[in-house]
Scaffold this motif. Structure first.
Motif, PDB file in Angstrom:
ATOM      1  N   ASN A   1      -6.964 -49.847 -60.079  1.00  0.00           N
ATOM      2  CA  ASN A   1      -7.081 -49.378 -61.450  1.00  0.00           C
ATOM      3  C   ASN A   1      -5.782 -48.748 -61.861  1.00  0.00           C
ATOM      4  O   ASN A   1      -5.342 -47.788 -61.250  1.00  0.00           O
ATOM      5  N   PHE A   2      -5.169 -49.306 -62.879  1.00  0.00           N
ATOM      6  CA  PHE A   2      -3.909 -48.752 -63.334  1.00  0.00           C
ATOM      7  C   PHE A   2      -4.159 -47.403 -63.982  1.00  0.00           C
ATOM      8  O   PHE A   2      -5.044 -47.253 -64.790  1.00  0.00           O
ATOM      9  N   GLY A   3      -3.349 -46.408 -63.626  1.00  0.00           N
ATOM     10  CA  GLY A   3      -3.475 -45.113 -64.265  1.00  0.00           C
ATOM     11  C   GLY A   3      -4.470 -44.195 -63.572  1.00  0.00           C
ATOM     12  O   GLY A   3      -4.445 -43.009 -63.785  1.00  0.00           O
ATOM     13  N   SER A   4      -5.326 -44.747 -62.728  1.00  0.00           N
ATOM     14  CA  SER A   4      -6.249 -43.840 -62.032  1.00  0.00           C
ATOM     15  C   SER A   4      -5.533 -43.262 -60.829  1.00  0.00           C
ATOM     16  O   SER A   4      -4.579 -43.818 -60.323  1.00  0.00           O
ATOM     17  N   LYS A   5      -6.027 -42.123 -60.393  1.00  0.00           N
ATOM     18  CA  LYS A   5      -5.342 -41.478 -59.277  1.00  0.00           C
ATOM     19  C   LYS A   5      -5.624 -42.266 -58.004  1.00  0.00           C
ATOM     20  O   LYS A   5      -6.760 -42.598 -57.714  1.00  0.00           O
ATOM     21  N   SER A   6      -4.596 -42.535 -57.275  1.00  0.00           N
ATOM     22  CA  SER A   6      -4.798 -43.207 -55.997  1.00  0.00           C
ATOM     23  C   SER A   6      -3.786 -42.650 -55.023  1.00  0.00           C
ATOM     24  O   SER A   6      -2.855 -41.955 -55.409  1.00  0.00           O
ATOM     25  N   PHE A   7      -4.016 -42.916 -53.775  1.00  0.00           N
ATOM     26  CA  PHE A   7      -3.166 -42.330 -52.756  1.00  0.00           C
ATOM     27  C   PHE A   7      -2.432 -43.422 -52.014  1.00  0.00           C
ATOM     28  O   PHE A   7      -3.034 -44.396 -51.585  1.00  0.00           O
ATOM     29  N   THR A   8      -1.121 -43.274 -51.860  1.00  0.00           N
ATOM     30  CA  THR A   8      -0.371 -44.225 -51.041  1.00  0.00           C
ATOM     31  C   THR A   8       0.168 -43.469 -49.840  1.00  0.00           C
ATOM     32  O   THR A   8       0.922 -42.516 -49.999  1.00  0.00           O
ATOM     33  N   PRO A   9      -0.220 -43.847 -48.656  1.00  0.00           N
ATOM     34  CA  PRO A   9       0.275 -43.130 -47.484  1.00  0.00           C
ATOM     35  C   PRO A   9       1.763 -43.380 -47.292  1.00  0.00           C
ATOM     36  O   PRO A   9       2.263 -44.474 -47.565  1.00  0.00           O
ATOM     37  N   ARG A  10       2.438 -42.336 -46.843  1.00  0.00           N
ATOM     38  CA  ARG A  10       3.863 -42.473 -46.597  1.00  0.00           C
ATOM     39  C   ARG A  10       4.128 -42.319 -45.113  1.00  0.00           C
ATOM     40  O   ARG A  10       3.489 -41.501 -44.456  1.00  0.00           O
ATOM     41  N   PRO A  11       5.083 -43.041 -44.590  1.00  0.00           N
ATOM     42  CA  PRO A  11       5.381 -42.873 -43.168  1.00  0.00           C
ATOM     43  C   PRO A  11       6.009 -41.507 -42.937  1.00  0.00           C
ATOM     44  O   PRO A  11       6.612 -40.925 -43.830  1.00  0.00           O
ATOM     45  N   PRO A  12       5.862 -40.970 -41.721  1.00  0.00           N
ATOM     46  CA  PRO A  12       6.424 -39.644 -41.452  1.00  0.00           C
ATOM     47  C   PRO A  12       7.942 -39.702 -41.442  1.00  0.00           C
ATOM     48  O   PRO A  12       8.537 -40.733 -41.135  1.00  0.00           O
ATOM     49  N   ASP A  13       8.566 -38.564 -41.731  1.00  0.00           N
ATOM     50  CA  ASP A  13      10.019 -38.544 -41.864  1.00  0.00           C
ATOM     51  C   ASP A  13      10.713 -38.928 -40.573  1.00  0.00           C
ATOM     52  O   ASP A  13      11.677 -39.675 -40.574  1.00  0.00           O
TER      53      ASP A  13
END
Lengths: 256, 93
Positions: B6-18
């Protein structure tokens, strides 16, 4: 109207009954007996006659000029659309960074920031931990602390524990989730155990640490003003041989 | 996991650790430090700020045993603890 008009009104064919209208103009003002001299362009040989008409020529030139203008505008619009579709990619990225929609990375986040960041001591956030495994993975995976209280700008350490309760070595790979989603962009993991294959020998139990911090900018974001609880949730899956998980742009790093 | 459908809805994208992933401590070499840290957390009602010394020791243990890339502790956010130590040293001298 003349005699032909009356003939038409009587329903008789114009040609037959306008015999005596020979030499005179018919009801449409057209000389019926001189087909070459017609008011509309008609068959091709008549157009040559039309072109010699200066008004006609001027008009055609005008039409051609207008067509060219319209074509130029349409061509420019098409090129503009293509250009915009290329420009949209960096523009959208800028927009996302500015508004933080979709939990995308905030600009300016880097590991040098850790050195210089100052903890915001008046904002205490409770971080709770959650652990899940996929149904086919027979590991006993749980957090070692239910919650931890941190402040933004302070690095924190947390532990999970995993035990392989089967009699075979199993390779697992994990991913994580942060709730609320908007807080996810401020949740920075320095090091953890996710996105890399972790192998556990039969009946082996290991501690899995997560070293993280919450970005100090969290305290300045008005949208985060009411957020006091962040939940970090890890899920383990079984990594099958040759099965590639869609990792989020992550290059395998060798830490040793 | 959420799908960003859904465009504009809140979603989470996991990020790799630093700094990537921790290698597993298969032999439990740093288990003692971990137990100390957990004990400290339980004693202090899970406040991280009071147990940073123990977490620093745990990470130092890992670095010594090749379970973590060696890095100056300032880069890991322990600058204040190191400053305290150096101040103590100076005051003793």
């Amino acid at each position: 109207m003349g005699l032909c008009g009356r003939c038409l009104a009587a329903g008789w064919g114009t040609r037959v009954l306008c015999v005596w209208a020979r030499g005179s103009l018919g009801p449409w003002g057209v000389d019926l007996w001189a087909p070459s001299r017609q008011a509309w362009p008609g068959p091709p040989q008549a157009r040559g006659v039309a072109r010699s008409n200066p008004f006609r020529r001027g008009q055609e030139q005008e039409w051609r000029r207008r067509n060219k203008t319209v074509l130029t505008y349409v061509g420019a619009a098409a090129v503009g659309m293509v250009g915009m579709s290329y420009a949209a990619v960096p523009l959208y990225r800028l927009y996302c960074q500015a508004t933080g929609l979709g939990g995308s990375a905030v600009a300016g986040h880097g590991s040098d920031q850790i050195e210089t960041m100052e903890p915001v001591k008046d904002r205490i956030i409770k971080v709770t931990f959650n652990a899940d495994v996929h149904a086919s993975l027979h590991w006993n995976f749980r957090p070692q602390q239910t919650e931890i209280y941190v402040v933004p700008g302070e690095t924190a350490l947390a532990f999970y524990k995993a035990k392989n309760s089967t009699d075979k070595p199993v390779i697992g790979i994990s991913t994580y989730n942060v709730v609320p989603f908007e807080a996810g962009q401020y949740f920075n993991k320095i090091q953890c155990f996710c996105f890399e294959e972790q192998r556990l020998n039969p009946q082996e139990e290991v501690d899995m640490p997560v070293f993280f911090f919450i970005d100090p900018e969290f305290a300045e974001d008005p949208r985060m003003a009411s957020v006091d609880l962040i939940t970090l949730s890890y899920t383990f899956f079984e990594a099958k041989e040759g099965h590639k998980l869609p990792l989020p742009g992550y290059q395998k790093q060798i830490v040793k | 996991m959420s799908t960003a459908m859904n465009f504009g809805s809140k979603s989470f994208t996991p990020r790799p650790p630093d700094k990537g992933a921790f290698p597993l401590d298969h032999f439990g070499e740093c288990k003692g430090f971990k137990e100390k840290f957990m004990k400290c957390l339980r004693a202090n009602r899970f406040e991280n700020a009071l147990c940073r010394q123990e977490s620093k020791e745990y990470l130092e243990c890992r670095m010594e045993r090749q379970l973590m890339a060696k890095e100056p502790l300032e880069k890991l956010g322990f600058k204040d603890l190191i400053d305290e130590k150096s101040e103590e040293k100076h005051s003793k001298l």
